[in-house]
Design a protein around this motif. Structure first.
Motif, mmCIF file in Angstrom:
data_model
loop_
_atom_site.group_PDB
_atom_site.id
_atom_site.type_symbol
_atom_site.label_atom_id
_atom_site.label_comp_id
_atom_site.label_asym_id
_atom_site.label_seq_id
_atom_site.Cartn_x
_atom_site.Cartn_y
_atom_site.Cartn_z
ATOM 1 N N THR A 153 88.689 12.942 101.864
ATOM 2 C CA THR A 153 89.305 11.921 101.013
ATOM 3 C C THR A 153 90.365 12.533 100.105
ATOM 4 O OG1 THR A 153 87.254 10.633 101.034
ATOM 5 C CG2 THR A 153 88.833 10.129 99.290
ATOM 6 N N GLU A 154 90.038 13.684 99.540
ATOM 7 C CA GLU A 154 90.989 14.366 98.656
ATOM 8 C C GLU A 154 92.232 14.821 99.425
ATOM 9 O OE1 GLU A 154 91.107 18.140 95.513
ATOM 10 O OE2 GLU A 154 89.296 17.703 96.654
ATOM 11 N N MET A 155 92.036 15.360 100.624
ATOM 12 C CA MET A 155 93.171 15.791 101.436
ATOM 13 C C MET A 155 94.078 14.610 101.793
ATOM 14 S SD MET A 155 92.960 19.071 101.823
ATOM 15 C CE MET A 155 92.266 19.114 100.159
ATOM 16 N N LYS A 156 93.479 13.474 102.115
ATOM 17 C CA LYS A 156 94.271 12.288 102.460
ATOM 18 C C LYS A 156 95.078 11.792 101.264
ATOM 19 C CE LYS A 156 91.484 10.458 106.278
ATOM 20 N NZ LYS A 156 90.659 9.324 106.757
ATOM 21 N N GLN A 157 94.489 11.859 100.082
ATOM 22 C CA GLN A 157 95.209 11.445 98.876
ATOM 23 C C GLN A 157 96.427 12.336 98.631
ATOM 24 O OE1 GLN A 157 92.070 11.602 95.969
ATOM 25 N NE2 GLN A 157 91.430 9.486 96.328
ATOM 26 N N HIS A 158 96.232 13.652 98.781
ATOM 27 C CA HIS A 158 97.349 14.583 98.598
ATOM 28 C C HIS A 158 98.422 14.368 99.668
ATOM 29 C CE1 HIS A 158 95.523 16.596 95.300
ATOM 30 N NE2 HIS A 158 94.547 17.157 95.987
ATOM 31 N N PHE A 159 97.990 14.076 100.879
ATOM 32 C CA PHE A 159 98.949 13.830 101.962
ATOM 33 C C PHE A 159 99.807 12.605 101.636
ATOM 34 C CE2 PHE A 159 100.377 12.034 105.962
ATOM 35 C CZ PHE A 159 100.788 13.155 106.681
ATOM 36 N N LEU A 160 99.178 11.532 101.172
ATOM 37 C CA LEU A 160 99.918 10.323 100.835
ATOM 38 C C LEU A 160 100.873 10.546 99.660
ATOM 39 C CD1 LEU A 160 97.143 7.575 101.191
ATOM 40 C CD2 LEU A 160 99.084 7.995 102.715
ATOM 41 N N GLU A 161 100.446 11.344 98.685
ATOM 42 C CA GLU A 161 101.315 11.656 97.549
ATOM 43 C C GLU A 161 102.599 12.336 98.009
ATOM 44 O OE1 GLU A 161 99.022 14.014 94.916
ATOM 45 O OE2 GLU A 161 97.647 12.384 94.364
#
Length: 408
Positions: A153-161
């Protein structure tokens, strides 16, 4: 006469105090936290029982993460100690902390071991069964999966940012997941966004269909939306563009790796579930799949560890303290949230899924939802999870499959 053995556990030491029911310290010693140290504690217990017949022998220690697992299991499963009727209690550290707060004294490992033995002497604790190895093995898998899901979940958030820097309108325009294999491959491929924007819609649709292996129902529409999103987005300078490309590629690789590891854990969890007969009881509930069933079973262990469903709920932190004084009885009480947060998570998530599949639970959820004007969903879901605990307890305790309630 009773014998109480308090052990203050750390990663390296087992500070131990042997205390009898008359508050007489028989022995205080510091031993290494390994097989040698645990064996020495066993020897001392046997030596004390040679001179005096103790009607009850209780060994207690705090639940200090992984450090208490080996000594508690060693002492609970030893054949010679079992013949003496030894009881091993792994106690909530908060209970010991509150008990120590009654005394004005220094904080040392030696004193802590004595206070644990003294706490046992008062008898205000429950000696629960130590979890069997198969449940502990399942717990390692389910907790690791839980942690990987958090990392994903954290990796996906950083990817979207970082994706927002490159194409700030992309998530608004397209109606498919950014994290699907096709989109991730396209966004981190050798082609730049400019190359995609300059491509004809027919060629882009063909590429989407090829990478997606024909899974897109309308590749032309997706190609049009993707092209429009790139054209409408801001442009970056070359230096910033290169940096963002590197970051996106890194996160894409980490997301792919974590997904692969989660699949491996799912296979191992499924294999272990097959040898646990109680898994059939939970899997028979509509909306409860292998992930929720494994998580609940791993944290509860043998249901016989708990006297009743109320103890299971309290262990999970689905418990509300009563507030009463004289003729006053408070109607507003807060949930404790002091129990096993892994079990609470799986129970609440499973209850949310069951609520969507079972009319009885859906009706109960809606009833609680409309009782208050604020925090409606959270409150109703937690109360539904508390109701769900009763069903879990009955199914596991009676080894039965779920049967939906009949309407009258």
């Amino acid at each position: 006469m009773k014998l109480f053995v308090g052990i203050d556990v750390s990663s390296e030491k087992l500070d131990t105090c042997f205390l009898d029911s008359e508050d007489q310290i028989l022995l205080e010693t510091s031993l290494p936290n390994n097989v040698v140290g645990a064996s020495k504690i066993k020897e001392h217990i046997i030596q004390f029982t040679e001179n005096i017949h103790y009607e009850r022998i209780i060994v207690g220690m705090e639940a200090t993460s992984v450090y208490s697992f080996h000594p508690s299991t060693f002492l609970a499963e030893d054949a010679e100690l079992k013949s003496l009727g030894i009881e091993v209690a792994v106690i909530n550290p908060k209970a010991i902390h509150r008990f120590k707060g009654l005394f004005e004294e220094d904080k040392t490992d030696k004193i802590d071991a004595y206070r644990i033995a003294d706490f046992l002497r008062f008898g205000r604790f429950n000696t629960s069964l130590i979890k069997e190895e198969k449940y502990m093995a399942l717990q390692r898998l389910t907790r690791s999966r839980y942690q990987l899901i958090g990392q994903l979940t954290e990796m996906k958030q950083h990817f979207l940012e970082n994706l927002y820097y490159e194409c700030n309108t992309l998530t608004k325009e397209i109606d498919t997941s950014i994290f699907g294999a096709t989109m991730m491959d396209l966004l981190t491929d050798s082609m730049t966004l400019e190359d995609i924007a300059n491509m004809s819609l027919e060629d882009l649709a063909a590429i989407l269909q090829e990478k997606g292996r024909g899974r897109f129902s309308n590749p032309q529409k997706l190609a049009k939306s993707l092209s429009k999103a790139i054209r409408d987005s801001y442009r970056l300078g070359k230096v910033m563009q290169d940096s963002v490309d590197v970051v996106l590629a890194s996160y894409a690789m980490m997301i792919k790796t974590i997904k692969k590891q989660i699949k491996e854990l799912d296979k191992a969890i499924q294999q272990l579930l097959e040898i646990l007969p109680e898994s059939k009881s939970l899997l028979s509930i509509p909306g409860v799949g292998p992930v929720y069933a494994a998580g609940i079973i791993a944290e509860i262990g043998q249901i016989e560890r708990f006297e009743n469903e109320a103890k299971v709920a309290k262990y999970a932190g689905l418990y509300w303290k009563r507030k009463q004084s004289g003729n006053f009885e408070s109607e507003r009480t807060t949930i404790t949230k002091t129990g096993n947060h892994y079990l609470r998570y799986y129970l609440i998530e499973a209850a949310n899924s069951v609520m969507r599949n079972e009319p009885v639970y859906r009706e109960y959820y809606l009833k609680k939802y409309h009782e208050v004007p604020k925090h409606q969903h959270k409150r109703a879901l937690v109360l539904t999870a508390r109701k769900f605990v009763r069903m879990v307890d009955v199914l596991l305790r009676n080894h039965q499959l779920y049967a939906p309630e009949r309407s009258v």
